[in-house]
Design a protein around this motif. Structure first.
Motif, PDB file in Angstrom:
ATOM      1  N   GLU A 226      19.229   6.326  23.377  1.00 21.11           N
ATOM      2  CA  GLU A 226      19.323   6.819  22.000  1.00 21.11           C
ATOM      3  C   GLU A 226      18.801   5.776  21.015  1.00 21.11           C
ATOM      4  OE1 GLU A 226      19.945   9.243  18.878  1.00 21.11           O
ATOM      5  OE2 GLU A 226      20.099   9.827  20.979  1.00 21.11           O
TER       6      GLU A 226
ATOM      7  N   ASP B 230      28.829   6.174  26.951  1.00 20.39           N
ATOM      8  CA  ASP B 230      27.965   6.004  28.116  1.00 20.39           C
ATOM      9  C   ASP B 230      26.838   5.031  27.754  1.00 20.39           C
ATOM     10  OD1 ASP B 230      25.228   7.142  29.439  1.00 20.39           O
ATOM     11  OD2 ASP B 230      26.911   7.240  30.829  1.00 20.39           O
TER      12      ASP B 230
ATOM     13  N   LYS C  19      23.088   6.196  27.945  1.00 23.46           N
ATOM     14  CA  LYS C  19      22.819   7.144  26.848  1.00 23.46           C
ATOM     15  C   LYS C  19      22.615   6.370  25.533  1.00 23.46           C
ATOM     16  CE  LYS C  19      24.800  11.262  24.814  1.00 23.46           C
ATOM     17  NZ  LYS C  19      26.057  11.966  24.586  1.00 23.46           N
TER      18      LYS C  19
END
Lengths: 193, 193
Positions: free
Chosen positions: A147, A140, A143
């Motif tokens: 991160e 994803d 994400k």
């Protein structure tokens, strides 16, 4: 005033690295990317891949602590940071260069000839840009961006005790998704000259 | 892209207002200062002095709560804020203007034709600038600057739920003490056009 060093701190996917490269071309400055990693490898003895992965990010499991409670010794992260710091100070001393990431803004904060820049962008724009550059993946994208930035922020906070998205850390902050990569390059060029 | 509205959020003493005025002159845009206060006075019924003092700052004692626990009624601060909001939206609709402070960046965040700018500066530079502009006073200047910004920050936080010194709230953030007032004007002019 003209600047012989430019540091660029950037969000993942914001185009900060592209802006740095283009700006270096326009100004005839050195842009340190792979060469910076090589120099840090020589200085520190760490592998290039390790430096690329952990030279400006906290690892997913947090900071390394292989040395346990041996307080007298630096842990691996600190060893790497201090090697990076030494190389960055040397490159700045040489002058006419652009350095991306690795807390260079903080490391060089006492140099009057250094312009510190922050580049950030809208999430949707960053997602589109990453897909265009690297293609679709199973991971994803949002994400991955969050991160990556989280790890960069934690690294920056740890070594500088500052928040990386605070305007006052830099002389100029530009939203690349709003202004466009080329306009960012033009603005920075006009300031540096 | 060209912008028909520019909002300038600024630290006290950073020269944000001066930059706004000069930029308006250069672009031939309207710069709303006293006229904005007059319009808000007409809209809200509040005295001009009251608007100047509390139209973008929390009062030293915190927010007013003359209405006690009468939750159905807006308190005085909210009444003033919503009057300001209405006037700012109308001025932006008219276009070709520069608006300083009063959460205008947040109020106009959905307008694609609006460039949001943050101006900040080094403390020593701000202190010198204020002494040069207004002369020495009995009040400690640094304390006055910190207090003024603290009240602006609290006001901004309350109505926008954002931190005012976060780069990502704006499209461009510039350190006036490093770049100089005129360079800031030139950079913004090149972006707006």
């Amino acid at each position: 005033m003209s600047y012989s060093v430019v540091t660029i701190t950037r969000e993942f996917g914001s185009g900060g690295r592209t802006i740095a490269k283009k700006l270096a071309e326009e100004l005839g400055y050195d842009y340190y990317d792979y060469e910076l990693v090589q120099k840090i490898a020589q200085e520190s003895g760490f592998a290039e891949g390790f430096i690329e992965e952990f030279g400006e990010e906290v690892s997913t499991g947090g900071f390394f602590s292989f040395f346990g409670n041996n307080w007298g010794a630096l842990n691996i992260n600190d060893q790497l940071y201090f090697s990076e710091r030494k190389v960055i100070l040397e490159l700045a001393e040489k002058g006419n260069c652009i350095i991306v990431g690795r807390c260079a803004d903080y490391i060089l904060k006492d140099r009057k000839d250094t312009l510190n820049v922050f580049i950030y962008a809208d999430m949707e724009w960053k997602k589109d840009r990453i897909v265009n550059l690297y293609g679709e993946t199973d991971v994803d994208i949002e994400k991955r961006i969050l991160e990556k930035d989280k790890r960069r922020k934690a690294y920056y906070k740890y070594y500088t005790d500052r928040k990386w998205n605070r305007a006052a850390n830099y002389h100029v902050s530009l939203e690349s998704s709003e202004l466009g990569i080329d306009t960012c390059v033009e603005i920075l060029k006009s300031i540096v000259k």
